[in-house]
Design an enzyme around this catalytic site. Structure first.
Site, short mmCIF file in Angstrom:
data_model
loop_
_atom_site.label_atom_id
_atom_site.label_comp_id
_atom_site.label_asym_id
_atom_site.label_seq_id
_atom_site.Cartn_x
_atom_site.Cartn_y
_atom_site.Cartn_z
CB SER A 66 -1.00 -0.02 1.24
OG SER A 66 -2.24 0.80 1.06
CG ASP B 209 -6.73 -3.25 -3.41
OD1 ASP B 209 -7.88 -1.91 -3.22
OD2 ASP B 209 -5.82 -2.80 -3.37
CG HIS C 65 -5.95 -1.92 0.25
ND1 HIS C 65 -4.68 -1.76 -0.67
CD2 HIS C 65 -4.90 -1.77 0.97
CE1 HIS C 65 -4.19 -0.88 -0.47
NE2 HIS C 65 -3.80 -0.88 0.81
#
EC number: 2.3.1.-
Length: 535
Positions: free
Chosen positions: A182, A391, A416
């Site tokens: 991320s 995602d 995610h």
């Protein structure tokens, strides 16, 4: 008949698991080190009391979570340094460094017992990699950081440079494989862009997972306006209210750096839509409803008006927390750093991104029956998302647009955070990290294995009998070469099934050969055959 063979195989597998239960983890001394870098909210944060030096966890915790969060985590941005500074002058925020940095990014609330899986971050990946032969503090490390800060804050980048040097020396001066998740991908890219020489000196591969290279438009828009999307799915585990989180994020440079990249050529540019009530010019005071649409740059005016009277109560004092244009200017320069960053010639880059989930891209507030009359009340409206593929947090289009010369870009259906424990991701990592014996038939881009023609399982009919044979093997891995036999041992197993009206008579026999251990591996081979009356 095949059930008898399956029963034999399950028995052998159970025996092998029992045999290995008390063995020490296998350590492969030949592996290059791995450094794990989490995303936003992915590091444990402690507050240090300046008077007595005591530390207490403020992110994440159960008891007194919201109060401690507001007291110790709320901060104000200092434009002269680019750092957001805690409002509490008696404490400062630090990241625990236990277990070579892995403690801070493993389980975010180690005290949680029920529902512990919900606060896992890199936990499953750490467990998996230890099973591959990685060792904490020698070939496996973590880099937690204060995720409130800018991804290009020099203090954080200095800490990252020091971490790279530490990992390099601890592993015997082997080059490092960096795995980011991320927003951690933005931090790594900022470092690479500003300190390319150091990055090239220590790093051989960088694998970015679910990185919002061009922002997370829908997610961040609703986060800035009312904090909603940030706590969706997290608040029941993090015990922090929506408003407490919102007031923190409004002063976090990292959040502004995750806003939509306005100069990227989006296939469908993200927008902010508002159903607004307008006064007509008919002179009788009637009104009408219209849908207004704002591009990413135009929406900044909406942010400014919506948050113009936003305040927070801190220890009895009212603090103004409007949309922060100083942070916006800082974030704009960060995006310039990200856009200009280049991959050093000796470093390989891989990009894994999530797919197959509806992901917020554009955001709409209000509707025809309940339009937005006053922008300062926008925080009380529930957002409606216009979604694209991704995602669930980062649009696929953003995650793919790394702007680098990637060896591979691979889409994995997944959420995610959940993508961090996806078996397909683990297979890709094993391939790119050169773990174990190379599999020439595995293609990470397509994620399947092409096997040559084998005759491991055969089945045929002869003289009224059905005959099947199977061959299977296992490798027992251990770093203790004294375990096991000095020579090969051969054992036999048999299973029979009496015949009845429903099932024919059948019998299966197997030979189990255990080879002596060599170089930490002990080979076990099973050859089995079953015979049944052909019904």
């Amino acid at each position: 008949m095949s059930l008898l063979l399956e029963e034999i195989i399950r028995s052998v597998e159970a025996l092998l698991k029992l045999r290995n239960r008390n063995q020490e983890p296998y350590v492969d001394p030949n592996l290059n080190p791995v450094l794990l870098v989490p995303g936003i909210a992915g590091s444990i944060l402690n507050a240090v009391d300046h008077e007595n030096g005591n530390e207490e966890r403020v992110w994440v915790r159960i008891f007194g979570a919201d109060h401690e969060f507001r007291t110790k985590m709320w901060s104000r941005f200092d434009p002269s340094t680019g750092k957001t500074i805690s409002l509490d002058p008696k404490t400062s925020i630090v990241v625990p460094q236990d277990r070579a940095g892995l403690h801070a990014i493993d389980v975010l609330d180690p005290d949680m017992i029920v529902g512990r899986e919900s606060v896992y971050y890199f936990h499953e990946m750490i467990v998996e990699m230890i099973g591959w032969g990685f060792e904490e503090g020698k070939t496996l490390f973590g880099f937690g950081y204060d995720f409130r800060q800018s991804n290009r804050l020099q203090e954080t980048l200095d800490q990252f440079a020091k971490k790279l040097e530490t990992v390099y020396k601890a592993s015997g001066e082997k080059k490092i494989n960096v795995i980011s998740h991320s927003m951690g991908g933005l931090l790594v890219k900022c470092f690479m862009g500003l300190h390319s020489d150091i990055f090239e000196k220590y790093v051989q591969n960088w694998i970015a997972i679910a990185a919002p290279f061009r922002g997370a438009p829908g997610y961040i828009t609703s986060t800035l306006l009312n904090g909603m999307s940030f706590v969706n799915g997290w608040e029941q585990n993090f015990f922090v209210s929506k408003w407490s989180m919102h007031q923190l994020l409004i002063e976090c440079p990292s959040i502004y750096e995750l806003m939509c990249c306005p100069y990227f050529k989006w296939e469908l540019p993200p927008v902010l839509e508002l159903w607004r009530e307008k006064e007509s010019n008919d002179g009788v005071g009637t009104s009408y409803v219209v849908l207004e649409s704002y591009c990413s740059l135009e929406s900044l005016e909406v942010f400014t008006k919506s948050l113009s009277n936003n305040t927070a109560d801190y220890c009895g004092e009212s603090i103004d927390l409007p949309f922060n244009w100083k942070i916006m200017e800082w974030a704009h320069k960060t995006k310039q750093v990200l856009a200009s960053a280049k991959l050093p010639p000796k470093v390989k880059f891989y990009n894994i991104y999530g797919t197959n989930l509806e992901t917020p891209h554009s955001v709409c507030y209000g509707n025809e029956k309940m339009p937005v009359k006053d922008l300062t009340n926008l925080r009380y409206f529930q957002p409606t998302y216009i979604c694209v593929d991704g995602d669930g947090t980062v649009p696929m289009e953003s995650a793919m647009a790394d702007g680098l010369e990637a060896v591979a870009r691979v889409g994995v259906p997944g959420e995610h955070r959940g993508i961090l424990n996806d078996h397909r991701v683990f297979r890709m990592l094993k391939k790119w990290l050169n773990v174990g014996e190379p599999d020439p038939f595995y293609n990470p881009v397509n994620d399947y294995v092409i096997l040559p023609t084998t005759y491991e399982f055969e089945k045929f009919h002869e003289n009224g009998l059905e005959v099947a044979s199977v061959k299977e093997s296992w490798d027992i891995i251990s770093d203790d070469n004294n375990i096991g036999t000095t020579g090969s041992t051969v054992n036999s197993i048999s299973v029979s099934q009496p015949g009845d009206d429903q099932n024919p008579q059948a019998e299966a026999r197997a030979t189990l050969t255990v080879q002596p251990q060599s170089d930490g591996r002990q080979h076990v081979e099973l050859n089995a055959v079953s015979v049944s009356v052909d019904a």
